[in-house]
Design a protein around this motif. Structure first.
Motif, PDB file in Angstrom:
ATOM      1  N   UNK A 486       0.812  -1.205   0.000  1.00  0.00           N
ATOM      2  CA  UNK A 486       0.000   0.000   0.000  1.00  0.00           C
ATOM      3  C   UNK A 486       0.847   1.257   0.000  1.00  0.00           C
ATOM      4  N   UNK A 487       0.186   2.400  -0.117  1.00  0.00           N
ATOM      5  CA  UNK A 487       0.843   3.701  -0.146  1.00  0.00           C
ATOM      6  C   UNK A 487       0.369   4.545   1.037  1.00  0.00           C
ATOM      7  N   UNK A 488       1.293   5.324   1.613  1.00  0.00           N
ATOM      8  CA  UNK A 488       0.921   6.236   2.691  1.00  0.00           C
ATOM      9  C   UNK A 488       0.012   7.327   2.144  1.00  0.00           C
ATOM     10  N   UNK A 489      -1.125   7.543   2.794  1.00  0.00           N
ATOM     11  CA  UNK A 489      -2.101   8.534   2.346  1.00  0.00           C
ATOM     12  C   UNK A 489      -1.740   9.921   2.888  1.00  0.00           C
ATOM     13  N   UNK A 490      -1.969  10.932   2.050  1.00  0.00           N
ATOM     14  CA  UNK A 490      -1.695  12.324   2.446  1.00  0.00           C
ATOM     15  C   UNK A 490      -2.955  12.915   3.051  1.00  0.00           C
ATOM     16  N   UNK A 494      -2.874  20.219   3.588  1.00  0.00           N
ATOM     17  CA  UNK A 494      -1.704  20.657   2.853  1.00  0.00           C
ATOM     18  C   UNK A 494      -0.944  19.526   2.198  1.00  0.00           C
ATOM     19  N   UNK A 495      -1.370  18.284   2.438  1.00  0.00           N
ATOM     20  CA  UNK A 495      -0.697  17.147   1.833  1.00  0.00           C
ATOM     21  C   UNK A 495      -0.979  17.056   0.341  1.00  0.00           C
ATOM     22  N   UNK A 496      -0.075  16.411  -0.374  1.00  0.00           N
ATOM     23  CA  UNK A 496      -0.251  16.259  -1.818  1.00  0.00           C
ATOM     24  C   UNK A 496      -1.334  15.229  -2.113  1.00  0.00           C
ATOM     25  N   UNK A 497      -1.879  15.302  -3.313  1.00  0.00           N
ATOM     26  CA  UNK A 497      -2.923  14.364  -3.703  1.00  0.00           C
ATOM     27  C   UNK A 497      -2.325  12.972  -3.889  1.00  0.00           C
TER      28      UNK A 497
END
Length: 629
Positions: A486-490, A494-497
């Motif tokens: 999986x991928x870390x969610x932003x 202010x986090x990137x999409x």
């Protein structure tokens, strides 16, 4: 002291001794066979516990009247039946278990009549004190208060919660106001899929960040030895000083226990006996004992058990979880909880009509499902309030999610065909039964740093439950000793999409024909699927190891890219299915037009690569056929 007194004290001692030692009887089980031998110990313990309680009642009655102790005992049992019926009004008073209680009453009266002259003297008070002393160890709860902890992690899972049934998604009037409020103040993800729409595989992916192809958790009730239980959040966080807690109120199909790395597991005891005792333990003495904090120790298979739906009380389960949490205040906490009220059979002890909903006799489970959503919403808020009052949520990361959705074959869930002259089953009941039933695989996800007032961020990029573990690792700045898929969610402001150029994978589970009925019959479901399962020497129910390759080969598999789903079915010899998830239109892949803009070749390559090591995958070589190689 009379012989009668000595005999009674000896029996009390013997029963207490047997009960405390859990009746460690030999449990030899032949591999691959359903055996009832593992049930012998827990069922025997259950029966002996009932006898012990009845003996205590008898002694108390003897103190009141040495002449008619059994008559008074019978009267106490009758009072217990009436109290039980008042507390659990949806409980059927004429169950086989209640008949057992009646037998106790009648038997007591008959014994009194025959033997009342043989043992008239008042029973020694020591006999009454003995069992009370044995039980007193259970009649306590910790009063320790939680100190402020940094970086607590709390996952609150809700079984079968469909996103489209939430008020936040414009379902009015809302039957989930508390969950809606939490999600409104969170980073709310609107397009989340579960890798496999069953509780156990979904939770293994949540806790690892891995697909079932890597963890080997491909079905409910997988044999422990075949599943990766080392590479996960709980083991990683334990190394960082966290106390890890897993709580679930229905464990018949979910074998997650301490061997998966948790310090504590809260909920009914796991094992084959859970399937039996949840059904036969509907007895006033058991039900009323379960209202106390001691109940979960005295009747571990029966108390706080959602499977025993007619007597399940949501707040009692939360209180049980909180006792464990409050007793472990000296370390940071990783808490994973799962509430299963919205799961079949869609009933519980305090059923209320869902607000603004009408009963449809053609789809009764749909109506009662909404009643369960209304109930679990209250349970959710009660849990959040208790955590907050205990100081657990100070500076905590809280994640609310569901493990899968639920199919009811509603009109709103149907897929429409993109061309005429074709037909295919695209809708199904339950969960994990058909990957084209999008409502089975769409889940809820909201992430919130609890102490902050969130701006209510909404994200529409497709993500998966395998992204939960990487998100927690990223938040705590921890590098695990394995590589999550999986991928870390932003999720923070202010986090990137999130990356939209990724492929997400889904697959079906084991299914039987009777699961596709709008009126599920538990006996039919069990009988149709029983040949897939066996019992282990530890008393667990698992899939037969020799059938796992066969059942994996029978899986439906799919890959998601943005709004598109490409699905492969094991019985399709020359075609696959392409679905636009947004418009809910499907095509046979052979009739799909390029101008519709789905990158089906790249999706096909990703699907074939992901599942290439599965035994029996792509029996008809569709990967080669459609790739042109």
């Amino acid at each position: 002291m009379s012989i009668c007194k000595k005999l009674l004290i000896y029996i009390l001692y013997l029963l207490s001794l047997i009960w405390i030692n859990y009746l460690n009887l030999p449990q030899k089980v032949e591999s691959g066979d359903i055996s009832f031998l593992p049930l012998l110990a827990p069922v025997s313990r259950f029966i002996l516990t009932l006898l012990l309680i009845q003996t205590i009642i008898f002694i108390a009655s003897s103190l009141l009247s040495s002449k008619y102790p059994l008559t008074i005992s019978a009267f106490i049992n009758l009072i217990l039946v009436l109290i039980n019926q008042n507390i659990f009004p949806y409980n059927n008073i004429f169950t086989p278990s209640t008949i057992i209680t009646i037998i106790f009453i009648v038997g007591s009266l008959l014994i009194e009549k025959k033997y009342k002259n043989k043992c008239k003297s008042k029973i020694n008070k020591i006999a009454f004190a003995l069992p009370l002393l044995a039980l007193s160890a259970f009649l306590f709860s910790s009063n320790s208060s939680l100190q402020e902890k940094q970086q607590n992690i709390v996952i609150i899972g809700i079984d079968a919660l469909r996103p489209d049934f939430l008020g936040i998604n414009d379902t009015q009037p809302s039957i989930t106001p508390n969950i809606d409020k939490f999600l409104t103040n969170s980073t709310f993800y609107t397009d989340v899929t579960t890798p496999l729409a069953r509780t156990y595989p979904a939770w293994v992916s949540i806790l690892t960040g891995l697909y079932g192809t890597n963890t080997h958790a491909r079905f409910n009730l997988m044999p422990k030895g075949m599943v990766d239980r080392q590479h996960n959040l709980q083991n990683t966080l334990k190394e960082k000083g966290y106390t890890t807690i897993y709580a679930i109120d229905e464990r018949r199909f979910n074998n997650i226990d301490e061997s998966y790395g948790f310090d504590y597991v809260v909920g009914p005891k796991i094992g084959a006996a859970d399937f039996v005792l949840a059904s036969i333990s509907d007895i006033p003495i058991v039900n009323l004992t379960c209202l106390t904090s001691a109940g979960e120790y005295i009747f571990p298979y029966s108390c706080n058990n959602r499977a025993k739906h007619s007597t399940y009380i949501p707040k009692n389960f939360v209180d049980s979880v909180m006792r464990t949490i409050k007793a472990n205040a000296d370390k940071p906490l990783f808490i994973s909880t799962h509430f299963t009220l919205p799961h079949w059979p869609f009933r519980y002890s305090q059923l209320e009509i869902p607000q603004g909903r009408k009963f449809d006799e053609k789809k009764p489970n749909h109506f009662f499902y909404m009643a369960m959503l209304q109930a679990v919403d209250k349970q959710f808020q009660y849990f959040v309030d208790q955590l907050n009052n205990a100081g657990v949520l100070e500076n905590a990361l809280v994640i609310v999610l569901s493990d899968h959705g639920e199919g009811f074959m509603l009109d709103q869930d149907k897929l429409n065909k993109g061309i005429e002259g074709v037909s295919f089953k695209t809708n199904a009941m339950g969960h994990g039964t058909n990957i084209l039933s999008l409502e089975q695989y769409q889940v809820v996800l909201g992430i919130q740093k609890f102490e902050k007032s969130s701006q209510g961020i909404v994200k529409t990029t497709p993500v998966s439950l395998i992204d939960i573990a990487p998100t927690i690792y990223d938040y705590l700045n921890i590098t695990p000793d394995y590589k999550p898929e999986g991928k870390a969610l932003s999720w923070q402001e202010g986090g990137i999409e999130e990356d939209s150029e990724r492929f997400l994978f889904i697959e079906s589970s084991l299914s039987v024909e009777s699961m596709n009925s709008s009126r599920l019959d538990a006996i039919k479901v069990m009988m149709q699927g029983i040949h897939y399962y066996t019992t282990t020497k530890e008393g667990l129910v698992t899939i037969k190891p020799e059938l796992i390759d066969e059942t994996i080969a029978a899986k439906q598999r799919g890959v998601i890219y943005k709004d598109w789903l490409l699905a492969m079915f094991p019985d399709m010899t020359d075609n696959m299915i392409m679905v636009n998830r947004k418009s809910k239109i499907w095509w046979p892949l052979t009739h799909y037009k390029e101008e519709n803009m789905a990158p089906w070749r790249e999706m096909l390559d990703a699907l074939c690569t992901h599942y290439k090591n599965d035994t029996g995958f792509d029996k008809y070589q569709l990967c080669q056929k459609f790739s042109g190689s």
